[in-house]
Structures are given as C-alpha cells and as structure tokens.
Design a protein around this motif. Structure first.
Motif, PDB file in Angstrom:
ATOM      1  N   GLU B 348       0.885  60.962  14.661  1.00 41.24           N
ATOM      2  CA  GLU B 348       0.526  61.711  15.859  1.00 41.24           C
ATOM      3  C   GLU B 348       1.796  62.107  16.569  1.00 41.24           C
ATOM      4  O   GLU B 348       2.763  61.328  16.606  1.00 41.24           O
ATOM      5  N   LEU B 349       1.791  63.317  17.116  1.00 41.36           N
ATOM      6  CA  LEU B 349       2.956  63.775  17.851  1.00 41.36           C
ATOM      7  C   LEU B 349       2.721  63.502  19.332  1.00 41.36           C
ATOM      8  O   LEU B 349       1.694  63.872  19.883  1.00 41.36           O
ATOM      9  N   ASP B 350       3.692  62.836  19.946  1.00 43.98           N
ATOM     10  CA  ASP B 350       3.514  62.442  21.341  1.00 43.98           C
ATOM     11  C   ASP B 350       4.834  62.649  22.059  1.00 43.98           C
ATOM     12  O   ASP B 350       5.773  61.881  21.880  1.00 43.98           O
ATOM     13  N   ALA B 351       4.912  63.734  22.825  1.00 46.12           N
ATOM     14  CA  ALA B 351       6.101  64.056  23.600  1.00 46.12           C
ATOM     15  C   ALA B 351       7.357  64.070  22.743  1.00 46.12           C
ATOM     16  O   ALA B 351       8.368  63.436  23.039  1.00 46.12           O
ATOM     17  N   GLY B 352       7.278  64.816  21.620  1.00 46.44           N
ATOM     18  CA  GLY B 352       8.461  64.949  20.758  1.00 46.44           C
ATOM     19  C   GLY B 352       8.729  63.733  19.900  1.00 46.44           C
ATOM     20  O   GLY B 352       9.637  63.733  19.086  1.00 46.44           O
ATOM     21  N   ARG B 353       7.938  62.652  20.102  1.00 51.33           N
ATOM     22  CA  ARG B 353       8.115  61.448  19.278  1.00 51.33           C
ATOM     23  C   ARG B 353       6.951  61.361  18.305  1.00 51.33           C
ATOM     24  O   ARG B 353       5.804  61.662  18.669  1.00 51.33           O
ATOM     25  N   LEU B 354       7.237  60.932  17.098  1.00 51.86           N
ATOM     26  CA  LEU B 354       6.175  60.760  16.114  1.00 51.86           C
ATOM     27  C   LEU B 354       5.698  59.323  16.159  1.00 51.86           C
ATOM     28  O   LEU B 354       6.492  58.385  16.207  1.00 51.86           O
ATOM     29  N   ARG B 355       4.355  59.175  16.166  1.00 52.78           N
ATOM     30  CA  ARG B 355       3.830  57.828  16.132  1.00 52.78           C
ATOM     31  C   ARG B 355       2.907  57.678  14.940  1.00 52.78           C
ATOM     32  O   ARG B 355       2.125  58.565  14.607  1.00 52.78           O
ATOM     33  N   LEU B 356       3.017  56.529  14.280  1.00 47.50           N
ATOM     34  CA  LEU B 356       2.244  56.278  13.078  1.00 47.50           C
ATOM     35  C   LEU B 356       0.801  55.927  13.439  1.00 47.50           C
ATOM     36  O   LEU B 356       0.558  55.166  14.381  1.00 47.50           O
ATOM     37  N   THR B 357      -0.167  56.479  12.725  1.00 45.42           N
ATOM     38  CA  THR B 357      -1.563  56.071  12.916  1.00 45.42           C
ATOM     39  C   THR B 357      -1.884  54.962  11.921  1.00 45.42           C
ATOM     40  O   THR B 357      -1.088  54.666  11.028  1.00 45.42           O
ATOM     41  N   ASP B 358      -3.064  54.388  12.039  1.00 48.78           N
ATOM     42  CA  ASP B 358      -3.455  53.333  11.099  1.00 48.78           C
ATOM     43  C   ASP B 358      -3.530  53.841   9.662  1.00 48.78           C
ATOM     44  O   ASP B 358      -3.014  53.180   8.757  1.00 48.78           O
ATOM     45  N   PRO B 359      -4.154  55.016   9.435  1.00 48.52           N
ATOM     46  CA  PRO B 359      -4.136  55.532   8.060  1.00 48.52           C
ATOM     47  C   PRO B 359      -2.703  55.745   7.541  1.00 48.52           C
ATOM     48  O   PRO B 359      -2.411  55.498   6.374  1.00 48.52           O
ATOM     49  N   GLY B 360      -1.807  56.189   8.415  1.00 51.53           N
ATOM     50  CA  GLY B 360      -0.413  56.387   8.040  1.00 51.53           C
ATOM     51  C   GLY B 360       0.227  55.082   7.618  1.00 51.53           C
ATOM     52  O   GLY B 360       0.961  54.996   6.640  1.00 51.53           O
ATOM     53  N   ARG B 361      -0.094  54.043   8.406  1.00 54.34           N
ATOM     54  CA  ARG B 361       0.429  52.712   8.112  1.00 54.34           C
ATOM     55  C   ARG B 361      -0.047  52.237   6.726  1.00 54.34           C
ATOM     56  O   ARG B 361       0.724  51.718   5.932  1.00 54.34           O
ATOM     57  N   GLU B 362      -1.335  52.519   6.472  1.00 57.71           N
ATOM     58  CA  GLU B 362      -1.881  52.095   5.179  1.00 57.71           C
ATOM     59  C   GLU B 362      -1.246  52.869   4.025  1.00 57.71           C
ATOM     60  O   GLU B 362      -0.914  52.291   2.992  1.00 57.71           O
ATOM     61  N   ALA B 363      -1.057  54.183   4.225  1.00 55.84           N
ATOM     62  CA  ALA B 363      -0.456  54.999   3.172  1.00 55.84           C
ATOM     63  C   ALA B 363       0.946  54.481   2.840  1.00 55.84           C
ATOM     64  O   ALA B 363       1.324  54.362   1.676  1.00 55.84           O
TER      65      ALA B 363
END
Lengths: 372, 373, 267
Positions: B348-363
């Motif tokens: 997820e993009l949040d104020a120019g910072r990328l944050r990992l989602t749970d599916p991202g973490r699993e991948a």
C-alpha cells in the motif's frame, strides 16, 4: 604478385604440399585450444555445417572464387555454432543433442542444395564435390593465397591474444574477475577456430575436417605439459600429416586426400599415445615393470642379507635359492638373483649356492637399516 | 503419387520411426553424438565384410557393422579411461579414423565394390524401389522396406520388453546396478541396437540421415513431454512427419531425398522449438518477460520486509529509493512494479512510503522459503 | 555502524539464475581490515553472492561498492580465489604460469608477462611455501598445493579486498593452518578478506566478522555478536538440532531478531 602465382601453378605438387601443410599448421594450432576447452565435437558440427554455406555462396555468386566459398563456409559454420548455443541456453536440450541436430540438418541442407546445383548448373559445379572428402590435387595458386592469408591472420591473432586465450581456456571465471571481456575473447577464439576449419575444407573435406582439429592436439598433448609447446607441436603434427597425406594422395591413384590425411594424423596420435615419454601408455608400462623388478630384486637381496647376518662371517655364508624362496612371499626369486648378479651384488658358487658380494653387503645394510 | 514414391515414403517413415526409438535413449543418456560416431565408424566393418561375401544384402555385413560399432564405443571408453584424452577428444579421434579407413578401402577397390562414396553419405532412396525382395519368384516389395521394417520392429520389441530396465538405467544407473539390472549390459545392448539401426538405415538412406533421424525427432519430442513412454511415441511420430515433409520437399525441388528429409527433420524441430507449449522459445521468452514483473514485485515485498522495523525503514520504503542508486531500477520500471504490486494487493502506498500488506508478507515469505513466488 | 567507508558495500542485491531467484535483496557492509566468513547451508547462495559481487553473474537489481566506488571502477582493488574444483588441473601449464595469471588484468591487451611479473609470482609462491614447485606441472600437485597456488595467484593481484570461495575445501590440516596464517597476515596489512566457509567449529578461531546467508541475509557483523544459536537456527533451519550440539556461543542480549515473519523456517 604474378610471379608468385606462376611459381605455384607451375609446380602443382608444391602447391598441394604448401597448401595442405599450412592448413594442418593452422588447424593443429587452433585445435589445441578446442581440445583443451572440450570443444572437439563442436569442430565436427562446424565443419559439417559449412557445406550449405559453400553451396549457397556458389549459387548466389555463380563463382568458385576461393575467398567467396570460404566466406560462405565460415558464415554457415558460425551460424551453426550460434544455433547450438541458442538451443542449449533456451531449452532443456543438452549440448550433445544440439550438436548432432545442427550438424546433421545443416549437412542435409548442404546435400539438398548440392543435388540442385548438380542438376541445374551442368559442368560448372563439378568442383563442389571435392568439399565432401577433399581433393588436394585441385588446389591452385588462388586457393593457396587465400589459405595462406587467412591462416596467417589466424596465427597472428593467436599470438597477440595469447595470454587472454590461455586464461580463458584455463579459468574463465578468474578471467572475468580480472575484468577481461570473457564473452568477447570467447567469440574471437571461436571465430579463429571456424576460420581454421574452413580453410581446410577444400583439401580435407567437411566430413573429416573435425579430425584435423582433434588429432594433432591429442598427439601433441602426450609429449608436453606446456601450452606453448603444445600449440607449436600440434601445429607441426598437423602440417606434417597434411603434407604427407596430400602428397601421398596426389602420387597414388585412387587415394582420396581427406581420408589419407586423417589416417596419417591418426597414426601419429596413436604412436604418441603409446610411446611418448612420461605419458605414453607403453612407456608407463615399461617404467612400472622396471620399478616392480627393482623392488623384487631389493627384497631378494634383503632376504639374503638377513640369512647371512645370522653367520659370523656374513660374506662367506652361501645359501640355496630354495631357502630364499621359502622366505619370500613374492615370486621370481631366480629372476631377482639374476638381476642382482648383473649388478655385481651377489655371486653364486659352483654348487649353485648364493652369497653377497661386498657391494651387496653394503646395499643390504642400507636396505635393512632403512627398514628397522 | 506413384507406387515407387509410396514405397520410398514407406521406407523413409519406417526408418524414421526406428531411428527415433533408439535416439531417445541416446539423447537422455547424453550420448547423442554417438549416433554420429557409430554411423561413421561402421563403414570399414561393412566394407571388409563385403570383401568376403561380395553381397550387399548378406547378413554378415550387418554382423560386421554391429561389431565395428561396439568396437568404436569400447575404444572411446578405453581411451577415456587411460586419462590421456577427454571423452570428446577420444570420440573425435576414433570415428573419423575408422570412417577414413572405410572410404579409402572403397575408393581403392572401387572396381570390386558396388558401394560408392556418395551412396554412403546420401543413400540411394531414389533407387530403393528397384531393389526388390523376391522369395521363390514372388515379389514381396522393396528389400529396404523389409530390412528397416525388421530393424524397427526389433527396436520396438527391445524398447517395450526392456522399458523398465532402460528407464532405470538411463535415469539412475547406480540404483539400476544395486537392483541387479547390470547397467553395463543395458548400455552395450543399446549400443548394439544403435549399430544395427545405423547399418540397416545407412544402406537405405545414407549415414547423415541416420544421425538426423536419431537426434532430431527425439530432441523435438523432448520439448513436448516429460514422460518417457509419450516421448518415444512422439519422437517416432515426429520422425515420420519429418520424413514425409522432407520427401515432399525433395520431390518438389527435384533434389536429394536424404538431404530433403534431413532438412525436414530440421524444420520439424524448428517449429517445435519455436512454439512448443511451456518449453518452446516463444513460451520461454513470454514467461521470462512476465516473470520479470512478478519477480520484481516479490523483490519489492522482500526489500520492505528486510528493512521492516529497522532504523532505516523510513528511508528504504520511499519509492524514490527504488530507482535511486541502490536498487538500480529506472523510474519507469519502478512505477510499473509499484503499480503492479499495489494492484495485486502486495503493498500500500501511504504518503510516499510503501507499506507491506499481509498478502505481500506471505508472498515474500513464500519466495524466501523457496516454494516459489 | 561505523562512519568510515566500508571495504565492501552491497545494497539490495538480487540475483536470479535463469528463472529461479537465488539471492533476495542482500544488504551487506564489510568494514576494511576484517576477516569475514560467509556461511549458510548448501544452496544458500554463498558462491553466487561472491560471483554477483565480482560481476560474474548479472544481478537482477542492486549495487556493489568497493572502498566507496562502483565495483567496475574499483576492480583493480579486488582479488579472487575461485573454487579449486572449477578448473581442469590437467591443463598443460606450470605452477609459476598459473600464478602469473594474477597479473594479466593489470598487464593490458597484447602485453606478455615479463621479468617483473615473474618476480612477483616467485615472491608470492615463496609466501605460500611453494617456491620449490614453480616449474611443476599443475596436475602433479596435491589438493592443498593446488589451493596454495590459487592463493599465490590472488596474492600477486596485490588487492585490497580478497574474495575466496571455499579455500579450505579438501586441503590437508597443515595447509589449512598455513592459509589461516596468511589470511591473518593480510588482515594485519589492512586488507579485507571475505571467505566462503563451511566449518562451524573453526569460525571463532579464524574469523572476526561473519555474514549468515540463506537466500537472503540472515545476520551479519562481528563473530562475537552474530554467531549465535539463534541466528544459526535461522540460517540453517531444520538442521538446528545438529547445530546446537556445536554450541557456538550464548546469544548476547541484543541479538538481532530477523525471523518474525511467517514462512521463513521450514522443519
């Protein structure tokens, strides 16, 4: 330059000799690298694959100018080696299969095209047949000039890039770590190999040219452990067999050039495999035999010394060969005694009993001393 | 199509099928070049046997050729074992020598032998219909068709009966030996089959086609299947197709039939090489291109996970960081990767910072544990 | 982290062989003058990491700096000892010749090695105790002697940073000790040495810095802090029982915890 051309055309045999010697020299020198890099069979694929290039070059230009045909051959050989690499890199097919596939289909294409030329072109095509098994007698001054020029070029590049080629052949990863452009050097060396092959095709033929790459180097490898000497010797073997084979086939009727050259070079290789110093199979067997006999003689001498040592005056105590045989686990006591007699270490008295000489005593003390 | 043409086609198709069957095992055992070596090396055996029998159809020729073929294999292996030469050099030394011997014999005694050098290479398929198999005055068809039919039947029989043994010896020689299957016997048995096939086929189609038919169809089939049984069937089928295609080509161009069939083999392989599902060139290129994006997205997820909770998390999760000097992506590439990863719900993009989602973490976790991305 | 420029700085390095990724997002700083071990289970990507740093395998992403400059500009500062098994030792050449190959990069195109290169090679051979073998054909060397020759070849590169791929593989105990002495001497001279290593028992004696690898970087830093059961468990996964018996050292209280996400450890 015309005097040069005349000189050669007037002396057919000299043309043949010079041409086949120079092709042998170049093929031998480059073949050394091919063999060291385990590319012996790539040479086979490249030489077979050159055929359609030769025929196409002829079909497109209608000329049999040596340079044109050689260029066609080189392009086809090059394409074939690239295709082999492409197949191996992009699919699960292994090198040996890729080589066999490219070799046979290219060669088949060559034969297909050749049959078309033979049907349509009439008498003018007769010369193309000789590319199958080679025909030294058909060499003319123009061919010789082309071969000599290309061969010289190959050898000059070989000398100039010597250390790069050496490192690439021995340890390509280290060459890469040193920052050498490994891919480029590889391409140059492969190109030289292709050129070395195609300049021999007219004389040796596409079917057998690969052996001119492999055999001289295989022979030379038995005689030396140094790359420089290997390449020179391989070139010399190649030149000698090219010359011998070509002259033989020119003088003896119905002796095809290519196969004759190959039989000569194979003979050199087989002889080298057997009698070369150090690496020769026969040489090694002789050396092993000598070693075994020496060990056996030593053990007989040691036994005799042990027996003699039980007496007050060792040198004066003779012993029967049978006594030695009971002591020795090894066969060949008499053989050993015979050798020791020749070396003056033991002597026998008229009764057939054996005793050590002074020299034998000293040697025995040495041997036993070494053991205990 | 005339009767002779049909007969030629039948010979070519049967030969192709027979060669393909042994070719598959040569390829799988990484000995494909032995087809080249053996088919060349049997020549002196044939010639010498011919001196004694003066009959090209004599079974002695077949026996002599098989013995020469086996001798070649043994010579190459012996020479390699002395460690004086590597295997490729040993092979490249021995078979040209034997072939040269054969050619010299043929040329020297050309008057006595009805074999000529062109026939050795090219075969005489065009004349095959004139060579009849006649028993008690009855014409049973072209002789070559019977010879190659027999050879192909023999190969089929051997492959069917010893399927299990061949399979095991090919994929795990050690296990085969421990089960008492004698991989050496299987090896030399296969070499004998290759020799028999080569000499039978060589008489009909010339030796270059022997190589093409042993290697080409097997290679093409290998790009289509993983199962040995299917591989054999496909190789035989593709070989037959190549034979038909090549024959048509040769007829159309009025050119050498053997040359045409070799080209047919090349064309069949080329088509399979390009379009084979999964393993073909086009499929590989497309997959690699797609995977490049998948791969980059997972890489992004792993990058974020590696720096999660670290002192440099804030800096490392900026989009600009990715096409900065560290990761080395171009801005366009980065934008596409981030866009793709967002769409797949990995980040997820949040104020120019990328944050990992749970599916991202699993991948990322799946990729790192080696179970694929 | 020290403000000094590290000898080697790897950032976000990802490598794929064909279609299979083998290294994910590696970050690694190695301070100058350290003797560092790269460790991890088979298939962890240790050799690949070295090859990617040296540009022998193209990376999919990431960046390598040597002493503050891009690798390709600083290549002359780097020496390399490949795995001994990666070459054909039957190649027709001599010990001295192989060692001189270390100078080929500096020589440039078309130039032949001369007396200067010969002297440098002899000095290096002397250092590894192989001077008497200079004219020996390389096939007539033992495994340990072959390794010493490769070391000598790296020494003549006169590098600041050395990468060595399993230099202790298959060598005799005496050679192993001689190599360790040499590595420590290089460290004394301020050189950085990075070694792919296997033997967990010798890590503490041989090295002062370590990177644990398993497809990604598990941990890295001074041996005293990083070589813990905790980290080894992360790196070696299922073989942890066996490893615990080796009892490297007690985990320090501030051991970094990098294994808190799912899917990492497989039994």
């Amino acid at each position: 330059m015309s005097w040069l051309g005349e000189l050669f055309t007037d002396y057919t045999l000299r043309t043949v000799a010079l041409g086949s010697a120079s092709l042998g020299l170049v093929a031998g020198a480059l073949g050394a690298f091919a063999v060291l890099r385990r590319q012996s069979l790539l040479g086979d694929a490249v030489s077979h694959a050159a055929l359609p290039g030769i025929v196409l070059a002829f079909m497109l230009t209608g000329a049999k100018t040596p340079l044109v045909l050689v260029l066609g051959a080189a392009l086809a050989g090059w394409t074939a080696s690239l295709l082999v690499m492409l197949i191996v890199r992009t699919t699960r097919i292994k090198l040996d299969t890729a080589l066999g596939l490219v070799l046979s289909t290219f060669f088949g294409l060559g034969l297909l095209l050749m049959s078309i030329v033979q049907r349509s072109a009439g008498a003018g095509q007769a010369g193309l047949d000789r590319f199958l098994f080679g025909q030294a007698a058909a060499l003319v001054g123009d061919d010789l000039k082309t071969m000599a020029a290309l061969g010289a070029l190959v050898l000059i590049v070989l000398v100039m890039m010597w250390k790069e080629f050496k490192l690439l052949s021995f340890d390509p990863a280290f060459a890469g770590a040193l920052g050498l452009p490994v891919r480029f050097i590889d391409i140059v060396l492969t190109t030289l190999l292709v050129v070395a092959i195609v300049i021999g095709l007219q004389t040796v033929g596409v079917v057998l040219m690969s052996a001119m790459i492999v055999a001289p180097a295989a022979a030379a490898r038995q005689w030396t452990d140094r790359l420089g000497r290997l390449v020179i010797l391989s070139g010399v073997f190649g030149a000698a067999s090219g010359l011998t084979g070509a002259v033989l086939s020119s003088l003896v009727p119905r002796l095809p050039t290519g196969p004759t050259i190959i039989l000569v070079v194979t003979t050199i290789t087989v002889v080298s495999l057997f009698i070369a110093p150090r690496r020769g199979l026969l040489t090694e067997r002789l050396r092993r035999g000598r070693q075994r006999r020496r060990v056996r003689a030593d053990s007989v001498l040691a036994d005799l010394y042990r027996l003699a040592a039980q007496h007050a005056d060792p040198a004066q105590a003779p012993h029967a060969a049978e006594a030695l045989q009971t002591m020795s686990a090894q066969a060949g006591v008499r053989e050993g005694l015979k050798q020791l007699t020749e070396q003056g270490l033991v002597e026998s008295d008229p009764d057939g009993l054996w005793r050590l000489t002074d020299a034998g005593l000293a040697r025995g003390a040495e041997l036993i001393g070494g053991v205990s | 199509m005339s009767i002779p043409h049909l007969e030629i086609l039948a010979i070519a198709v049967v030969t192709a099928a027979g060669c393909s069957l042994v070719g598959v095992f040569l390829m799988l055992r990484r000995m494909a070049m032995l087809s080249d070596a053996i088919s060349h090396a049997i020549l002196p055996g044939i010639v010498v046997a011919f001196f004694f029998t003066h009959d090209l159809a004599s079974p002695w020729l077949m026996i002599a050729a098989v013995l020469t073929g086996l001798l070649t294999v043994v010579l190459v292996e012996t020479l390699t074992r002395t460690r004086r030469l590597k295997e490729d050099a040993a092979m490249g030394l021995i078979f040209p020598a034997l072939f040269s011997l054969g050619i010299v014999l043929i040329t020297r005694y050309a008057g006595d032998i009805h074999l000529d050098v062109d026939a050795v290479l090219l075969g005489e398929l065009a004349f095959a219909p004139f060579d009849r198999f006649v028993v008690g005055g009855a014409d049973l068809g072209p002789r070559h068709l019977w010879v190659m039919g027999g050879v192909t039947l023999l190969n089929l029989l051997a492959v069917t009966v010893f399927f299990k043994e061949l399979k095991l010896a090919t994929f795990d020689a050690g296990l085969a030996a421990s089960l008492g299957l004698a991989p050496a016997a299987i090896h030399y048995g296969l070499m004998a089959l290759v020799s028999v096939t080569a000499v039978g086929a060589f008489d009909a189609v010339g030796l270059i086609l022997v190589v093409a038919l042993m290697v080409g169809p097997a290679a093409a089939a290998y790009l289509l299947t993983d199962r040995l049984g299917l591989l054999l069937v496909l190789a035989a089928l593709l070989g037959a197709v190549a034979a038909g295609l090549g024959f048509a080509l040769a007829l159309w161009l009025d050119a050498s039939i053997a040359g045409g069939i070799a080209v047919g083999v090349g064309l069949v392989f080329l088509v399979v090489f390009l379009v084979a599902p999964g393993r073909g060139f086009v499929a590989v290129v497309l997959r690699r291109r797609r995977q490049r994006w998948d791969f980059a997205q997972v890489m992004l997820a792993i990058h974020l996970i590696q720096h999660e909770g670290g002192p440099d998390e804030d800096d490392e999760s900026r989009v600009e960081h990715l096409h900065g000097k560290h990761v080395g992506w171009t801005p366009a590439f980065t934008a596409r990767v981030v866009g793709g990863a967002e769409k797949r719900g990995l980040v997820e993009l949040d104020a120019g910072r990328l944050r990992l989602t749970d599916p991202g973490r699993e991948a990322a976790g799946r990729a790192l544990s080696g179970t694929g991305s | 982290m020290s403000t000094e420029t590290p000898a080697v700085r790897v950032t976000d390095l990802t490598v794929a062989y064909g279609e299979l990724p083998v290294l994910w997002d590696i970050d690694m700083d190695v301070p100058a003058g350290k003797l560092m071990a790269i460790m991890g289970p088979n298939g962890a990507g240790k050799t690949t990491l070295i090859k990617a740093i040296l540009g022998l395998v193209p990376p999919a992403a990431g960046r390598v700096e040597i002493h503050g400059g891009l690798y390709r500009d600083q290549r002359h500062l780097v020496g390399y000892v490949p795995q001994r098994g990666s070459v054909d030792w039957d190649f027709p050449t001599t010990v001295l010749d192989v060692v001189m190959m270390g100078r080929y990069g500096a020589l440039g195109w078309f130039k032949r090695p001369g007396k200067r290169e010969r002297d440098q090679a002899l000095t290096a051979l002397d250092k590894v105790g192989m001077a008497d073998f200079r004219a020996r054909q390389i096939s007539q060397l033992s495994g340990g002697q072959q390794q010493r020759v490769f070391l000598a070849r790296a020494l003549v590169q006169d590098a600041q940073v050395y990468f060595m791929d399993e230099p202790f593989q298959g060598v005799d105990a005496r050679t192993e000790l001689a190599i360790v002495d040499l590595l420590k001497e290089l460290r004394t001279l301020g050189r950085t040495v990075i070694v792919v290593h296997h033997d967990l028992q010798t890590v503490r004696d041989y090295f002062d810095w370590i990177t644990l690898l398993n497809v990604r970087r598990i941990a890295g830093g001074p041996v005293d802090e990083v070589f813990t059961s905790e980290n080894l468990k992360l790196a070696y996964g299922g073989r942890v029982e066996f490893l615990q018996r080796q009892a490297p050292c007690d985990p320090p209280p501030d051991a970094p915890d990098l294994g808190s996400y799912p899917g990492r450890i497989r039994p």
